[in-house]
Scaffold this motif. Structure first.
Motif, PDB file in Angstrom:
ATOM      1  N   ILE A   1       0.962   0.493   2.423  1.00 44.69           N
ATOM      2  CA  ILE A   1       0.832   0.800   3.848  1.00 44.69           C
ATOM      3  C   ILE A   1       0.092   2.132   3.975  1.00 44.69           C
ATOM      4  N   SER A   2      -0.973   2.133   4.749  1.00 42.74           N
ATOM      5  CA  SER A   2      -1.750   3.366   4.940  1.00 42.74           C
ATOM      6  C   SER A   2      -0.856   4.481   5.459  1.00 42.74           C
ATOM      7  N   GLY A   3      -1.003   5.660   4.856  1.00 44.28           N
ATOM      8  CA  GLY A   3      -0.238   6.820   5.284  1.00 44.28           C
ATOM      9  C   GLY A   3       1.084   6.996   4.555  1.00 44.28           C
ATOM     10  N   ILE A   4       1.496   6.000   3.762  1.00 39.54           N
ATOM     11  CA  ILE A   4       2.730   6.101   2.977  1.00 39.54           C
ATOM     12  C   ILE A   4       2.331   6.208   1.511  1.00 39.54           C
ATOM     13  N   ALA A   5       2.898   7.185   0.806  1.00 39.13           N
ATOM     14  CA  ALA A   5       2.469   7.489  -0.564  1.00 39.13           C
ATOM     15  C   ALA A   5       2.839   6.401  -1.572  1.00 39.13           C
ATOM     16  N   TRP A   6       3.927   5.698  -1.376  1.00 40.92           N
ATOM     17  CA  TRP A   6       4.361   4.708  -2.360  1.00 40.92           C
ATOM     18  C   TRP A   6       3.831   3.313  -2.019  1.00 40.92           C
ATOM     19  N   SER A   7       3.884   2.431  -2.991  1.00 39.95           N
ATOM     20  CA  SER A   7       3.508   1.030  -2.775  1.00 39.95           C
ATOM     21  C   SER A   7       4.554   0.147  -3.445  1.00 39.95           C
ATOM     22  N   GLN A   8       4.551  -1.110  -3.104  1.00 43.37           N
ATOM     23  CA  GLN A   8       5.495  -2.078  -3.657  1.00 43.37           C
ATOM     24  C   GLN A   8       4.701  -3.143  -4.419  1.00 43.37           C
ATOM     25  N   GLU A   9       5.194  -3.515  -5.599  1.00 41.66           N
ATOM     26  CA  GLU A   9       4.530  -4.558  -6.394  1.00 41.66           C
ATOM     27  C   GLU A   9       5.500  -5.702  -6.639  1.00 41.66           C
ATOM     28  N   ALA A  10       4.957  -6.919  -6.716  1.00 41.15           N
ATOM     29  CA  ALA A  10       5.773  -8.099  -6.962  1.00 41.15           C
ATOM     30  C   ALA A  10       4.951  -9.120  -7.740  1.00 41.15           C
ATOM     31  N   SER A  11       5.642 -10.024  -8.403  1.00 41.59           N
ATOM     32  CA  SER A  11       5.006 -11.125  -9.126  1.00 41.59           C
ATOM     33  C   SER A  11       5.499 -12.432  -8.513  1.00 41.59           C
ATOM     34  N   VAL A  12       4.561 -13.329  -8.208  1.00 40.71           N
ATOM     35  CA  VAL A  12       4.903 -14.609  -7.595  1.00 40.71           C
ATOM     36  C   VAL A  12       4.297 -15.723  -8.444  1.00 40.71           C
ATOM     37  N   ARG A  13       5.099 -16.715  -8.786  1.00 38.15           N
ATOM     38  CA  ARG A  13       4.624 -17.878  -9.552  1.00 38.15           C
ATOM     39  C   ARG A  13       4.802 -19.143  -8.718  1.00 38.15           C
ATOM     40  N   PRO A  14       3.711 -19.603  -8.081  1.00 34.66           N
ATOM     41  CA  PRO A  14       3.831 -20.840  -7.297  1.00 34.66           C
ATOM     42  C   PRO A  14       4.106 -22.024  -8.216  1.00 34.66           C
ATOM     43  N   SER A  15       4.843 -23.011  -7.727  1.00 33.26           N
ATOM     44  CA  SER A  15       5.238 -24.142  -8.560  1.00 33.26           C
ATOM     45  C   SER A  15       4.075 -25.101  -8.815  1.00 33.26           C
ATOM     46  N   ALA A  16       3.117 -25.176  -7.927  1.00 31.10           N
ATOM     47  CA  ALA A  16       1.986 -26.093  -8.116  1.00 31.10           C
ATOM     48  C   ALA A  16       0.740 -25.505  -7.490  1.00 31.10           C
ATOM     49  N   PHE A  17       0.004 -24.730  -8.268  1.00 33.77           N
ATOM     50  CA  PHE A  17      -1.253 -24.139  -7.819  1.00 33.77           C
ATOM     51  C   PHE A  17      -2.367 -25.106  -8.186  1.00 33.77           C
TER      52      PHE A  17
END
Length: 96
Positions: free
Chosen positions: A75-91
């Motif tokens: 988010i612009s203006g906020i120093a930290w960020s959030q990371e996540a991993s997503v594995r779709p079942s059928a890409f």
């Protein structure tokens, strides 16, 4: 087979999310750009096999890839960020 190799990148670009909603849908364009000089590269062979039409007399078979999306939310203006991993079942396999 999971090879753990990066095969593309994508971005939503700049976007504004509505406030006070726990679930928001959005599209991400992904550029698949993978190459290898080795003939026995498993990732490249899986991509090629995935995009080749399936032979047979029955209905068309839609192949899928075992992929993981690594998402970084900032988010612009906020120093930290959030990371996540997503594995779709059928890409579904990419088409040209």
């Amino acid at each position: 087979m999971d090879t753990g190799r990066e095969l593309g990148t994508g971005s939503t670009g700049s976007m504004v999310l509505p406030g006070r909603q726990s679930m928001v849908g959005f599209n991400v364009m992904i550029n698949i750009d993978y190459s290898s000089s080795k003939n026995d590269d498993t990732t490249l062979n899986n991509l090629i096999a995935c995009m080749m039409p399936q032979e047979g007399t029955g209905p068309a078979i839609t192949e899928s890839l075992n992929v993981a999306f690594y998402v970084k939310m900032k988010i612009s203006g906020i120093a930290w960020s959030q990371e996540a991993s997503v594995r779709p079942s059928a890409f579904k396999c990419p088409t040209n």
